[in-house]
Design an enzyme around this catalytic site. Sequence first.
Site, PDB file in Angstrom:
ATOM      1  CD  GLU A  85      -8.845  -1.840 -15.223  1.00 13.90           C
ATOM      2  OE1 GLU A  85      -9.291  -1.092 -14.287  1.00 13.90           O
ATOM      3  OE2 GLU A  85      -9.111  -1.395 -16.627  1.00 13.90           O
ATOM      4  CE  LYS A 280     -11.831   2.178 -13.950  1.00 18.19           C
ATOM      5  NZ  LYS A 280     -10.900   1.072 -14.391  1.00 18.19           N
ATOM      6  CG  ASP A 296     -11.357   5.562   4.136  1.00 14.06           C
ATOM      7  OD1 ASP A 296     -11.970   5.343   2.754  1.00 14.06           O
ATOM      8  OD2 ASP A 296     -11.910   5.935   4.961  1.00 14.06           O
ATOM      9  CG  HIS A 393      -6.858  -3.566 -21.152  1.00 15.44           C
ATOM     10  ND1 HIS A 393      -6.866  -3.392 -19.980  1.00 15.44           N
ATOM     11  CD2 HIS A 393      -8.226  -4.213 -21.046  1.00 15.44           C
ATOM     12  CE1 HIS A 393      -7.329  -3.828 -19.176  1.00 15.44           C
ATOM     13  NE2 HIS A 393      -8.618  -4.511 -19.801  1.00 15.44           N
TER      14      HIS A 393
HETATM   15  C1  LIG Z   1       0.197  -2.365 -21.302  1.00 17.13           C
HETATM   16  C2  LIG Z   1       1.336  -1.657 -21.827  1.00 17.13           C
HETATM   17  C3  LIG Z   1       2.185  -1.308 -20.848  1.00 17.13           C
HETATM   18  C4  LIG Z   1       2.112  -2.631 -22.701  1.00 17.13           C
HETATM   19  O1  LIG Z   1       3.149  -2.000 -23.495  1.00 17.13           O
HETATM   20  P1  LIG Z   1       4.041  -2.417 -24.348  1.00 17.13           P
HETATM   21  O2  LIG Z   1       4.724  -1.413 -25.261  1.00 17.13           O
HETATM   22  O3  LIG Z   1       3.524  -3.773 -25.018  1.00 17.13           O
HETATM   23  O4  LIG Z   1       5.100  -2.948 -23.225  1.00 17.13           O
HETATM   24  P2  LIG Z   1       6.444  -3.419 -23.592  1.00 17.13           P
HETATM   25  O5  LIG Z   1       6.490  -4.832 -23.615  1.00 17.13           O
HETATM   26  O6  LIG Z   1       7.420  -2.581 -24.745  1.00 17.13           O
HETATM   27  O7  LIG Z   1       7.400  -3.011 -22.124  1.00 17.13           O
HETATM   28  C5  LIG Z   1       7.751  -1.537 -21.723  1.00 17.13           C
HETATM   29  C6  LIG Z   1       7.425  -1.463 -20.465  1.00 17.13           C
HETATM   30  O8  LIG Z   1       6.027  -1.570 -19.914  1.00 17.13           O
HETATM   31  C7  LIG Z   1       5.891  -2.149 -18.562  1.00 17.13           C
HETATM   32  N1  LIG Z   1       5.456  -3.658 -18.912  1.00 17.13           N
HETATM   33  C8  LIG Z   1       4.807  -3.885 -20.062  1.00 17.13           C
HETATM   34  N2  LIG Z   1       4.312  -5.294 -19.881  1.00 17.13           N
HETATM   35  C9  LIG Z   1       4.511  -5.696 -18.669  1.00 17.13           C
HETATM   36  C10 LIG Z   1       4.169  -6.523 -17.969  1.00 17.13           C
HETATM   37  N3  LIG Z   1       3.572  -7.885 -18.424  1.00 17.13           N
HETATM   38  N4  LIG Z   1       4.121  -6.616 -16.559  1.00 17.13           N
HETATM   39  C11 LIG Z   1       5.098  -5.654 -15.975  1.00 17.13           C
HETATM   40  N5  LIG Z   1       5.286  -4.608 -16.564  1.00 17.13           N
HETATM   41  C12 LIG Z   1       5.083  -4.427 -18.107  1.00 17.13           C
HETATM   42  C13 LIG Z   1       7.321  -2.488 -18.267  1.00 17.13           C
HETATM   43  O9  LIG Z   1       7.676  -1.243 -17.402  1.00 17.13           O
HETATM   44  C14 LIG Z   1       8.011  -2.611 -19.460  1.00 17.13           C
HETATM   45  O10 LIG Z   1       9.513  -2.397 -18.899  1.00 17.13           O
HETATM   46  P3  LIG Z   1      10.473  -3.415 -18.778  1.00 17.13           P
HETATM   47  O11 LIG Z   1      10.558  -4.626 -19.760  1.00 17.13           O
HETATM   48  O12 LIG Z   1      11.603  -2.688 -18.532  1.00 17.13           O
HETATM   49  O13 LIG Z   1       9.917  -3.966 -17.439  1.00 17.13           O
HETATM   50  C15 LIG Z   1       0.855  -0.374 -22.628  1.00 17.13           C
HETATM   51  O14 LIG Z   1      -0.051  -0.566 -23.721  1.00 17.13           O
HETATM   52  C16 LIG Z   1       0.041   0.657 -21.888  1.00 17.13           C
HETATM   53  O15 LIG Z   1       0.535   1.540 -21.001  1.00 17.13           O
HETATM   54  N6  LIG Z   1      -1.393   0.696 -21.999  1.00 17.13           N
HETATM   55  C17 LIG Z   1      -2.131   1.327 -21.262  1.00 17.13           C
HETATM   56  C18 LIG Z   1      -2.966   0.676 -20.283  1.00 17.13           C
HETATM   57  C19 LIG Z   1      -3.770   1.130 -19.433  1.00 17.13           C
HETATM   58  O16 LIG Z   1      -4.004   2.379 -19.547  1.00 17.13           O
HETATM   59  N7  LIG Z   1      -4.414   0.342 -18.735  1.00 17.13           N
HETATM   60  C20 LIG Z   1      -5.670   0.937 -17.851  1.00 17.13           C
HETATM   61  C21 LIG Z   1      -6.556   0.230 -17.846  1.00 17.13           C
HETATM   62  S1  LIG Z   1      -7.321  -0.177 -19.407  1.00 17.13           S
HETATM   63  N1  LIG Z   2     -15.389   9.504   6.589  1.00 20.30           N
HETATM   64  C1  LIG Z   2     -14.096   9.289   6.882  1.00 20.30           C
HETATM   65  O1  LIG Z   2     -13.213   9.247   5.832  1.00 20.30           O
HETATM   66  C2  LIG Z   2     -13.816   8.158   7.949  1.00 20.30           C
HETATM   67  C3  LIG Z   2     -14.661   8.250   9.194  1.00 20.30           C
HETATM   68  C4  LIG Z   2     -14.468   7.689  10.278  1.00 20.30           C
HETATM   69  C5  LIG Z   2     -13.195   6.778  10.231  1.00 20.30           C
HETATM   70  N2  LIG Z   2     -12.569   6.590   8.892  1.00 20.30           N
HETATM   71  C6  LIG Z   2     -11.330   5.809   9.051  1.00 20.30           C
HETATM   72  O2  LIG Z   2     -10.472   6.036  10.118  1.00 20.30           O
HETATM   73  C7  LIG Z   2      -9.088   5.687   9.884  1.00 20.30           C
HETATM   74  C8  LIG Z   2      -8.016   6.810   9.975  1.00 20.30           C
HETATM   75  O3  LIG Z   2      -8.213   7.462  11.295  1.00 20.30           O
HETATM   76  P1  LIG Z   2      -6.970   8.195  11.933  1.00 20.30           P
HETATM   77  O4  LIG Z   2      -6.056   8.796  11.276  1.00 20.30           O
HETATM   78  O5  LIG Z   2      -7.777   8.878  12.911  1.00 20.30           O
HETATM   79  O6  LIG Z   2      -6.387   6.915  12.462  1.00 20.30           O
HETATM   80  P2  LIG Z   2      -6.239   6.365  13.972  1.00 20.30           P
HETATM   81  O7  LIG Z   2      -7.566   6.562  14.745  1.00 20.30           O
HETATM   82  O8  LIG Z   2      -5.524   5.066  14.075  1.00 20.30           O
HETATM   83  O9  LIG Z   2      -5.383   7.638  14.981  1.00 20.30           O
HETATM   84  C9  LIG Z   2      -4.237   7.794  14.369  1.00 20.30           C
HETATM   85  C10 LIG Z   2      -3.476   8.311  15.607  1.00 20.30           C
HETATM   86  O10 LIG Z   2      -2.164   8.034  15.564  1.00 20.30           O
HETATM   87  C11 LIG Z   2      -1.485   9.210  16.330  1.00 20.30           C
HETATM   88  N3  LIG Z   2      -0.143   9.308  15.794  1.00 20.30           N
HETATM   89  C12 LIG Z   2       1.087   8.855  16.066  1.00 20.30           C
HETATM   90  N4  LIG Z   2       2.052   9.349  15.477  1.00 20.30           N
HETATM   91  C13 LIG Z   2       1.616  10.361  14.626  1.00 20.30           C
HETATM   92  C14 LIG Z   2       2.106  11.339  13.891  1.00 20.30           C
HETATM   93  N5  LIG Z   2       3.312  11.336  13.361  1.00 20.30           N
HETATM   94  N6  LIG Z   2       1.137  11.985  13.066  1.00 20.30           N
HETATM   95  C15 LIG Z   2       0.029  12.037  13.396  1.00 20.30           C
HETATM   96  N7  LIG Z   2      -0.575  11.172  14.274  1.00 20.30           N
HETATM   97  C16 LIG Z   2       0.176  10.452  15.027  1.00 20.30           C
HETATM   98  C17 LIG Z   2      -2.296  10.365  16.866  1.00 20.30           C
HETATM   99  O11 LIG Z   2      -2.604  10.150  18.041  1.00 20.30           O
HETATM  100  C18 LIG Z   2      -3.441   9.908  15.849  1.00 20.30           C
HETATM  101  O12 LIG Z   2      -4.762  10.233  16.383  1.00 20.30           O
HETATM  102  C19 LIG Z   2      -9.138   5.208   8.593  1.00 20.30           C
HETATM  103  O13 LIG Z   2      -9.008   3.745   8.740  1.00 20.30           O
HETATM  104  C20 LIG Z   2     -10.431   5.303   7.973  1.00 20.30           C
HETATM  105  O14 LIG Z   2     -11.018   4.206   7.058  1.00 20.30           O
HETATM  106  C21 LIG Z   2     -12.832   7.352   8.031  1.00 20.30           C
HETATM  107  C1  LIG Z   3      -8.130   3.430 -19.982  1.00 23.48           C
HETATM  108  C2  LIG Z   3      -9.212   3.857 -19.181  1.00 23.48           C
HETATM  109  O1  LIG Z   3     -10.482   3.751 -19.734  1.00 23.48           O
HETATM  110  C3  LIG Z   3      -9.208   3.186 -17.685  1.00 23.48           C
HETATM  111  C4  LIG Z   3      -9.521   1.719 -17.857  1.00 23.48           C
HETATM  112  O2  LIG Z   3      -9.356   1.279 -16.537  1.00 23.48           O
HETATM  113  C5  LIG Z   3      -8.792   5.247 -18.699  1.00 23.48           C
HETATM  114  C6  LIG Z   3      -9.120   6.413 -20.001  1.00 23.48           C
HETATM  115  O3  LIG Z   3      -9.876   6.074 -20.708  1.00 23.48           O
HETATM  116  O4  LIG Z   3      -8.318   7.504 -19.684  1.00 23.48           O
END
Ligand SMILES: CC(C)(COP(=O)(O)OP(=O)(O)OC[C@H]1O[C@@H](n2cnc3c(N)ncnc32)[C@H](O)[C@@H]1OP(=O)(O)O)[C@@H](O)C(=O)NCCC(=O)NCCS
Ligand SMILES: NC(=O)c1ccc[n+]([C@@H]2O[C@H](COP(=O)([O-])OP(=O)(O)OC[C@H]3O[C@@H](n4cnc5c(N)ncnc54)[C@H](O)[C@@H]3O)[C@@H](O)[C@H]2O)c1
Ligand SMILES: C[C@@](O)(CCO)CC(=O)[O-]
Length: 442
Positions: A85, A280, A296, A393
Amino acid sequence: MAIPVNGFSKLTKDQKIEWLAKNHFINKEEGKTIVAQYWNSDAKLQLLHDEFIENTISNFYLPLGIAPNFLINGKYHTIPMAIEESSVVAAAGKAAKYWQQRGGFKTEVLGTEKIGQVHFMFYGDNSKLETFFSEIKSKLIASTNDITENMRKRGGGITDITLRNKASKLNSYYQLHCTFETLDAMGANFINSCLERIAKTFKEEAQHFSLFTTEEKDLEIVMSILSNYVPNCIVKASVSCKVEDLNEDKNLTPKAFAEKIVRAVAIANAEPHRAVTHNKGIMNGIDAVVLATGNDFRAIEAGAHAYAAKSGSYKSLTHAEIENGIFKFWIEIPLAIGTVGGLTSLHPLVKLSLEILEKPSAEELMQIIAVAGLAQNFAALRSLVTDGIQKGHMKMHLMNILNQLGATAKEKEYFVTYYKDKTITHSGVISAFNSLREKDAS
Ligand SMILES: CC(C)(COP(=O)(O)OP(=O)(O)OC[C@H]1O[C@@H](n2cnc3c(N)ncnc32)[C@H](O)[C@@H]1OP(=O)(O)O)[C@@H](O)C(=O)NCCC(=O)NCCS
Ligand SMILES: NC(=O)c1ccc[n+]([C@@H]2O[C@H](COP(=O)([O-])OP(=O)(O)OC[C@H]3O[C@@H](n4cnc5c(N)ncnc54)[C@H](O)[C@@H]3O)[C@@H](O)[C@H]2O)c1
Ligand SMILES: C[C@@](O)(CCO)CC(=O)[O-]
């Protein structure tokens, strides 16, 4: 048209693509070319991606963006974000800059407890079940020793098992409610392996237990699975400053701006239709980092929304208040994520994202992700209560509209300048684009 197929999984990748082309692609050759266009030129790397899932035919690109300037607990972070997005990454960057000048983000992990449950039905005497459970609880834990050995060495493992009587919700329904510390792993596979062993031991021991009079039927294990609702695996991220320092919006006084943000959050708390969109927007930031770090996102989404509804009605995940002239804005969110396991050491871009974040522990990553969510919500609310969301946006979305229209690089350059001081709408861009093409043609 879709037709049924047997043994599809056994076909080679090429055969799967042929089948797809024959049965689904409008233009067979063009479809096959698109599929192949997204393969990695390095065959070994392509195979790695193929093997992440099943029946892989190609790779599905998402842009990986970068939001710099996140000052978190006094240290700068550059945050990788994978999302489709437009404006989300820009908004994150803008919010980061805003709060960088006002003390930055503060974060704290409030808990890391993971949960899994063995769901079972019990048709006998409840008090006998309780006695049985207290007698075998340590045996249940001990029976997982081979699975938990390494996790225990690291300081994690099973932290507790409790017996829960859920019969008031569903006749004869009980749980073994198990809690875990999985350190840097999300732990899903670890937890599920432990649960299946616990269930097996539970069932076996029940059969030998003298207090259960009869058969099989007394105790029926239904399933063993982790829960993605982890209300004690929580992180808090916050920003705060003097109200008078909220002084960047020309058409609003700092006080009026602060009050509008507080009111916007209050509206989300009062009205689920708004809360869902509000949250959202938070998930725009959270999911993007969750994805970039190979975590995940379905687990995170499901857990976050359940947490938002924990009071019985669906509410905002963020909070805002003004107290003694100080504006405070914060988020509390459950985040069961990992920096080891899953794809974290396999996907090259995930590895690079974790490198950009300076190889965080799971707790550190929880804090960064919460900040991304808070920043995203602040940026959206700031736009919503001032200029409206469309201004910023659509400024970011302009390129997508121009690409849909097949604009050339020169035309794109022209429209970026043309729209510098104008409001962008989809229909407006189409009409301006068509006028330009007509003018150029004449
Ligand atoms: C989009 C938005 C950032 C544009 O703001 P703006 O005031 O026109 O931005 P500016 O051009 O003044 O830039 C300010 C800062 O915003 C960010 N930014 C703005 N445009 C950007 C771009 N095209 N790419 C990356 N960063 C950008 C940067 O951090 C920038 O600072 P920098 O110039 O030092 O990199 C702002 O309107 C906003 O935050 N809107 C909300 C958007 C949102 O919630 N989206 C969710 C989905 S709808
Ligand atoms: N309902 C769910 O959310 C669901 C169900 C099943 C599987 N999954 C999937 O399972 C995956 C994650 O499972 P996972 O975390 O068991 O991964 P994994 O199976 O790859 O296991 C990770 C392993 O790393 C080891 N490990 C090494 N260093 C560690 C440290 N510092 N701390 C902890 N563990 C360490 C441990 O043995 C651990 O079991 C994701 O990809 C997810 O999408 C999700
Ligand atoms: C801008 C927003 O709708 C997200 C759009 O991706 C969130 C909000 O309304 O707070």
